[in-house]
Design a protein around this motif. Structure first.
Motif, mmCIF file in Angstrom:
data_model
loop_
_atom_site.group_PDB
_atom_site.id
_atom_site.type_symbol
_atom_site.label_atom_id
_atom_site.label_comp_id
_atom_site.label_asym_id
_atom_site.label_seq_id
_atom_site.Cartn_x
_atom_site.Cartn_y
_atom_site.Cartn_z
ATOM 1 N N GLU A 60 -10.272 -114.418 -47.700
ATOM 2 C CA GLU A 60 -11.552 -114.980 -48.149
ATOM 3 C C GLU A 60 -12.278 -115.647 -46.990
ATOM 4 O O GLU A 60 -13.489 -115.496 -46.827
ATOM 5 C CB GLU A 60 -11.313 -115.986 -49.289
ATOM 6 N N SER A 61 -11.524 -116.371 -46.164
ATOM 7 C CA SER A 61 -12.113 -117.027 -44.994
ATOM 8 C C SER A 61 -12.682 -115.993 -44.027
ATOM 9 O O SER A 61 -13.786 -116.170 -43.492
ATOM 10 C CB SER A 61 -11.056 -117.885 -44.299
ATOM 11 N N ALA A 62 -11.952 -114.914 -43.813
ATOM 12 C CA ALA A 62 -12.428 -113.854 -42.912
ATOM 13 C C ALA A 62 -13.694 -113.212 -43.467
ATOM 14 O O ALA A 62 -14.630 -112.936 -42.714
ATOM 15 C CB ALA A 62 -11.339 -112.805 -42.725
ATOM 16 N N LYS A 63 -13.732 -112.991 -44.779
ATOM 17 C CA LYS A 63 -14.934 -112.418 -45.402
ATOM 18 C C LYS A 63 -16.128 -113.335 -45.191
ATOM 19 O O LYS A 63 -17.229 -112.889 -44.868
ATOM 20 C CB LYS A 63 -14.720 -112.216 -46.903
ATOM 21 N N GLN A 64 -15.903 -114.630 -45.411
ATOM 22 C CA GLN A 64 -16.990 -115.598 -45.275
ATOM 23 C C GLN A 64 -17.492 -115.645 -43.833
ATOM 24 O O GLN A 64 -18.703 -115.652 -43.587
ATOM 25 C CB GLN A 64 -16.508 -116.984 -45.716
ATOM 26 N N LYS A 65 -16.581 -115.644 -42.878
ATOM 27 C CA LYS A 65 -16.979 -115.676 -41.467
ATOM 28 C C LYS A 65 -17.729 -114.407 -41.086
ATOM 29 O O LYS A 65 -18.711 -114.462 -40.337
ATOM 30 C CB LYS A 65 -15.758 -115.866 -40.567
ATOM 31 N N ALA A 66 -17.288 -113.268 -41.605
ATOM 32 C CA ALA A 66 -17.981 -112.008 -41.321
ATOM 33 C C ALA A 66 -19.390 -112.029 -41.899
ATOM 34 O O ALA A 66 -20.343 -111.575 -41.263
ATOM 35 C CB ALA A 66 -17.189 -110.834 -41.890
ATOM 36 N N GLN A 67 -19.516 -112.586 -43.109
ATOM 37 C CA GLN A 67 -20.837 -112.670 -43.736
ATOM 38 C C GLN A 67 -21.750 -113.593 -42.924
ATOM 39 O O GLN A 67 -22.918 -113.273 -42.687
ATOM 40 C CB GLN A 67 -20.715 -113.173 -45.169
ATOM 41 N N GLU A 68 -21.215 -114.721 -42.483
ATOM 42 C CA GLU A 68 -22.008 -115.653 -41.677
ATOM 43 C C GLU A 68 -22.426 -115.000 -40.357
ATOM 44 O O GLU A 68 -23.567 -115.171 -39.907
ATOM 45 C CB GLU A 68 -21.202 -116.930 -41.411
ATOM 46 N N ALA A 69 -21.513 -114.245 -39.748
ATOM 47 C CA ALA A 69 -21.833 -113.569 -38.489
ATOM 48 C C ALA A 69 -22.922 -112.522 -38.712
ATOM 49 O O ALA A 69 -23.834 -112.380 -37.886
ATOM 50 C CB ALA A 69 -20.579 -112.918 -37.907
ATOM 51 N N ALA A 70 -22.826 -111.803 -39.835
ATOM 52 C CA ALA A 70 -23.843 -110.791 -40.135
ATOM 53 C C ALA A 70 -25.204 -111.447 -40.354
ATOM 54 O O ALA A 70 -26.233 -110.937 -39.883
ATOM 55 C CB ALA A 70 -23.438 -109.991 -41.371
ATOM 56 N N GLU A 71 -25.217 -112.568 -41.059
ATOM 57 C CA GLU A 71 -26.480 -113.282 -41.278
ATOM 58 C C GLU A 71 -27.063 -113.777 -39.957
ATOM 59 O O GLU A 71 -28.267 -113.662 -39.716
ATOM 60 C CB GLU A 71 -26.260 -114.450 -42.238
ATOM 61 N N ALA A 72 -26.202 -114.328 -39.109
ATOM 62 C CA ALA A 72 -26.671 -114.816 -37.809
ATOM 63 C C ALA A 72 -27.212 -113.659 -36.967
ATOM 64 O O ALA A 72 -28.251 -113.797 -36.311
ATOM 65 C CB ALA A 72 -25.529 -115.519 -37.068
ATOM 66 N N ALA A 73 -26.534 -112.515 -37.012
ATOM 67 C CA ALA A 73 -27.007 -111.353 -36.263
ATOM 68 C C ALA A 73 -28.357 -110.888 -36.798
ATOM 69 O O ALA A 73 -29.251 -110.531 -36.023
ATOM 70 C CB ALA A 73 -25.987 -110.215 -36.351
ATOM 71 N N GLY A 74 -28.515 -110.926 -38.129
ATOM 72 C CA GLY A 74 -29.794 -110.548 -38.722
ATOM 73 C C GLY A 74 -30.909 -111.488 -38.297
ATOM 74 O O GLY A 74 -32.023 -111.048 -37.995
ATOM 75 N N GLU A 75 -30.607 -112.782 -38.267
ATOM 76 C CA GLU A 75 -31.603 -113.762 -37.851
ATOM 77 C C GLU A 75 -31.987 -113.549 -36.382
ATOM 78 O O GLU A 75 -33.163 -113.622 -36.013
ATOM 79 C CB GLU A 75 -31.063 -115.176 -38.058
#
Length: 131
Positions: A60-75
């Motif tokens: 779950e932690s890895a999923k959350q970090k991946a999602q945050e990284a994807a959002e940051a990359a999108g920004e």
């Protein structure tokens, strides 16, 4: 013969008692082994459950970090697009201004410029004063 018989009975009784004691010890050992097995099973089950829970939390932690990284990359990509759009707009304005300046320079050179000084110079030229 009576004494021998008594001795044999005593030995027989002692053997029986020893056999009963061994039987009790064996039964107790079997009971103890069964309890140990149950405790080991419970321990392993508990540890397996804890390991599964930790793995689930890590996932779950890895999923959350991946999602945050994807959002940051999108920004960052969006910011890059905006910056690029700004640069392209500035470049377009510069090219437009350079083209306008070049056109004005050509017009001024051939006497079609809006500049008042150039227009007066052409009107006062020797060719215009002949008449």
């Amino acid at each position: 013969m009576g004494a021998m018989r008594e001795k044999a009975e005593a030995v027989k009784e002692k053997t029986h008692d020893t056999a009963e004691a061994a039987k009790d010890k064996t039964s107790s050992a079997a009971e103890s082994a069964k309890e140990s097995k149950d405790q080991t099973g419970s321990y392993l089950s508990e540890k397996t459950g804890a390991a599964k829970e930790k793995a689930s939390e890590a996932s779950e932690s890895a999923k959350q970090k991946a999602q945050e990284a994807a959002e940051a990359a999108g920004e960052k990509a969006q910011a890059g697009k905006e910056k690029t759009a700004g640069i392209i707009q500035q470049t377009g304005e510069r090219v437009k201004n350079m083209a306008r300046s070049a056109a004005d320079a050509v017009k001024n050179t051939v006497g079609m410029g809006k500049d008042g000084d150039d227009a007066e110079d052409h009107n006062n030229s020797p060719h215009n004063n002949e008449g």
